[in-house]
Design a protein around this motif. Structure first.
Motif, short mmCIF file in Angstrom:
data_model
loop_
_atom_site.label_atom_id
_atom_site.label_comp_id
_atom_site.label_asym_id
_atom_site.label_seq_id
_atom_site.Cartn_x
_atom_site.Cartn_y
_atom_site.Cartn_z
N MET A 32 76.16 49.63 35.13
CA MET A 32 77.49 49.45 34.56
C MET A 32 78.60 49.44 35.60
O MET A 32 79.77 49.35 35.25
CB MET A 32 77.76 50.56 33.54
CG MET A 32 76.77 50.61 32.39
SD MET A 32 76.74 49.08 31.44
CE MET A 32 78.38 49.11 30.70
N GLY A 33 78.23 49.51 36.87
CA GLY A 33 79.24 49.58 37.93
C GLY A 33 80.16 48.37 37.95
O GLY A 33 79.75 47.26 37.63
N GLY A 34 81.39 48.61 38.40
CA GLY A 34 82.36 47.52 38.43
C GLY A 34 82.99 47.30 39.80
O GLY A 34 83.95 46.55 39.92
N GLN A 35 82.44 47.95 40.84
CA GLN A 35 83.02 47.81 42.18
C GLN A 35 82.47 46.59 42.91
O GLN A 35 83.22 45.84 43.54
CB GLN A 35 82.73 49.07 43.01
CG GLN A 35 83.34 50.34 42.47
CD GLN A 35 84.83 50.43 42.76
OE1 GLN A 35 85.35 49.69 43.57
NE2 GLN A 35 85.52 51.32 42.06
N VAL A 36 81.16 46.41 42.86
CA VAL A 36 80.50 45.36 43.63
C VAL A 36 80.20 44.15 42.74
O VAL A 36 79.44 44.26 41.78
CB VAL A 36 79.18 45.88 44.25
CG1 VAL A 36 78.47 44.77 45.02
CG2 VAL A 36 79.46 47.07 45.16
N GLU A 37 80.81 43.03 43.06
CA GLU A 37 80.52 41.82 42.30
C GLU A 37 79.30 41.09 42.83
O GLU A 37 78.50 40.56 42.06
CB GLU A 37 81.74 40.89 42.32
CG GLU A 37 82.90 41.38 41.46
CD GLU A 37 83.91 40.29 41.21
OE1 GLU A 37 83.82 39.21 41.84
OE2 GLU A 37 84.81 40.51 40.38
N ALA A 38 79.14 41.04 44.14
CA ALA A 38 78.00 40.33 44.72
C ALA A 38 77.88 40.68 46.19
O ALA A 38 78.83 41.13 46.84
CB ALA A 38 78.18 38.82 44.56
N LEU A 39 76.65 40.49 46.71
CA LEU A 39 76.41 40.58 48.14
C LEU A 39 76.32 39.16 48.67
O LEU A 39 75.59 38.34 48.11
CB LEU A 39 75.10 41.32 48.43
CG LEU A 39 74.91 42.70 47.79
CD1 LEU A 39 73.58 43.30 48.24
CD2 LEU A 39 76.05 43.64 48.13
N ARG A 40 77.05 38.85 49.74
CA ARG A 40 76.99 37.50 50.27
C ARG A 40 76.69 37.54 51.77
O ARG A 40 76.92 38.54 52.44
CB ARG A 40 78.30 36.76 50.01
CG ARG A 40 79.52 37.31 50.73
CD ARG A 40 80.77 36.57 50.32
NE ARG A 40 81.93 37.00 51.09
CZ ARG A 40 83.17 36.64 50.83
NH1 ARG A 40 83.42 35.85 49.81
NH2 ARG A 40 84.16 37.07 51.59
N GLU A 41 76.17 36.42 52.24
CA GLU A 41 75.76 36.30 53.65
C GLU A 41 74.83 37.46 54.03
O GLU A 41 75.00 38.10 55.07
CB GLU A 41 76.98 36.25 54.57
CG GLU A 41 77.87 35.03 54.32
CD GLU A 41 79.04 34.96 55.29
OE1 GLU A 41 78.97 35.62 56.35
OE2 GLU A 41 80.01 34.26 54.98
#
Length: 359
Positions: free
Chosen positions: A63-72
Motif C-alpha cells: 500500500m506504499g505511496g512513496q515509490v512509484e517506480a524504479l528506473r535505469e
C-alpha cells in the motif's frame, strides 16, 4: 500503485494468478487477482492481509505511496539469474526504499545539494582521463589521498541513499533512480547485498558512484563498464598514495606485500594486482603472468578475506536510515512499534534501548 506492487510481489514469489488465488486466505478467484493488478478493483482488508502473508511482503510494501517506480536499474549480478530473481530483488529494494523515504518525510528533511558539481563527464577518451576524474572528485570532496574508511558512509554523506538488504543469492547489489510520488524529484539509490564480502562490497559502491560521474566514452577501445571499473580502482586506490606505499617501479612483489596493500585500501587481491599494473608499479607482463598462475583463483575466491568485525569490515555498512529511525523515535514522531517494524527488530529490544540500563 497497489496493482503494480501486487504484480511485482507475485512475480517475486514465482506464482501465477491462479496459483496465488489458490493459496491466499480468504479465497479469491484468479479473475479477482487480475482486477487487483489492473487497478479495476481493490481487495477487502481481510484479503489484503492474506495477500501480504501469502506473498511474504508487508502491507507497507503493498500500500506504499512513496515509490512509484524504479528506473535505469543496473544489477550487479552473477550469471544464471532468473526473471524471478530480478523481480524478487526489485521487490526487496522497493520495500526498503519505501521505508527510507517515509522516515525522511516524517522528519521533513531538506533535499541534499548536488554532490558532483561540474565533475560529471559525458565523454571519456582515455584511462588517464578516468584517473584524473577520480582524483578530481576526491579533491572536490576534500578526501585527501588516504584510504576511505567507509564507502557506504561517504555516499550517504553525499546524499546518495545506500541500502543493505538480503538480496537473492546471485546478486551483489544494484543501483537505480527511484521515481517518487508527487512533485518529489527522483532520487539515487545504491543497494548492496549483506552476504557480499567487504572487498567486493566496497568496489561495488565505488563502481556505482562512478556511474554517477561517467556517462559515456568516446574511445571504442574503452567500453563503459571498463571505464567504470577503472574509476572505482582509481578512487579507492589513488596512484600517488600507492606509489608512496609500494614504490614507483617494482620487478615483482611478494604475497605478503599484496595482502598488506589489499587490507590497507580495502579492495580485493585481484583489484589490487590490477591497480599495481595500471599505475605502472608492476610491469604488465608480471600482472598477466600472475593471473595465469598463482592469482588465477583470486577472481572467484578471495584470499585472506577481510572479516565483518575487523578493519574496514567494522565500518562498511550504511547507517543513515537506522539513525533517522532513532531520531524520529527520540522526537516521538513514531511509536516504538513502528520503529521495531522499520528496523526489523523485536519490540522488546527497541524498548530496552529507549529506557537504557536499569538499576
Amino acid at each position: 500503485m497497489f496493482g503494480q506492487r501486487l504484480r511485482l510481489a507475485r512475480k517475486k514469489a514465482g506464482l501465477s494468478m491462479r496459483a496465488l488465488a489458490d493459496q491466499v486466505s480468504p479465497k479469491v478467484t484468479a479473475q479477482a487477482i487480475s482486477k487487483y493488478e489492473s487497478g479495476k478493483m481493490m481487495p477487502s482488508s481481510a484479503v489484503l492481509l492474506g495477500l501480504g502473508k501469502t506473498l511474504s511482503v508487508s502491507l507497507d510494501f503493498l500500500m506504499g505511496g512513496q515509490v512509484e517506480a524504479l528506473r535505469e536499474v543496473e544489477f550487479r549480478k552473477h550469471s544464471g539469474t532468473s526473471a524471478r530473481d530480478r523481480a524478487r530483488a526489485e521487490a526487496i529494494v522497493t520495500e526498503e526504499v519505501e521505508a527510507y523515504l517515509s522516515i525522511e518525510d516524517i522528519l521533513e528533511l531538506a533535499l541534499p545539494d548536488d554532490p558532483f558539481g561540474d565533475l560529471v563527464t559525458e565523454c571519456i577518451k582515455s584511462f588517464a582521463q578516468i584517473d584524473k576524474v577520480a582524483d578530481g572528485l576526491r579533491g572536490h570532496w576534500s578526501l585527501g589521498l588516504d584510504p576511505i574508511p567507509s564507502m557506504a558512509g561517504l555516499l550517504e554523506d553525499k546524499g546518495i541513499r545506500v541500502v543493505e538488504a538480503d538480496l537473492p543469492e546471485r546478486f551483489d547489489g544494484l543501483a537505480c533512480d527511484v521515481l517518487c510520488a508527487g512533485d518529489r524529484p527522483a532520487t539515487a539509490v545504491v543497494v548492496v547485498s549483506r552476504s557480499t564480502g567487504i572487498e567486493r562490497k566496497r568496489f561495488n559502491l565505488a563502481h556505482e558512484l562512478a556511474h554517477r560521474v561517467i556517462r559515456a566514452t568516446s574511445n571504442p577501445e574503452i567500453r563503459l563498464e571498463k571505464a567504470i571499473d577503472r574509476f572505482a580502482g582509481a578512487f579507492l586506490v589513488p596512484a600517488e598514495h600507492l606509489v608512496e606505499e609500494a614504490g614507483a617501479h617494482r620487478n615483482g612483489m611478494t604475497y605478503h606485500e599484496l595482502m598488506r596493500l589489499k587490507r590497507l585500501y580495502g579492495v580485493s587481491a585481484a583489484a589490487m594486482l590490477m591497480r599495481l599494473g595500471q599505475v605502472g608499479i608492476l610491469p604488465r607482463s608480471t600482472v598477466e603472468y600472475a593471473f595465469r598462475s598463482y592469482a588465477r583463483a583470486w577472481r572467484k575466491e578471495e584470499p585472506e578475506p577481510i572479516r565483518d568485525d575487523e578493519g574496514f569490515g567494522a565500518f562498511e555498512r550504511p547507517q543513515r536510515f537506522e539513525s533517522l529511525v532513532w531520531r524520529a523515535l527520540g522526537e516521538q514522531l513514531i511509536s516504538p512499534i513502528r520503529a521495531a517494524q522499520l528496523l526489523r527488530r523485536p519490540l522488546a529490544s527497541i524498548e530496552r534501548e529507549i529506557r537504557g540500563p536499569r538499576g
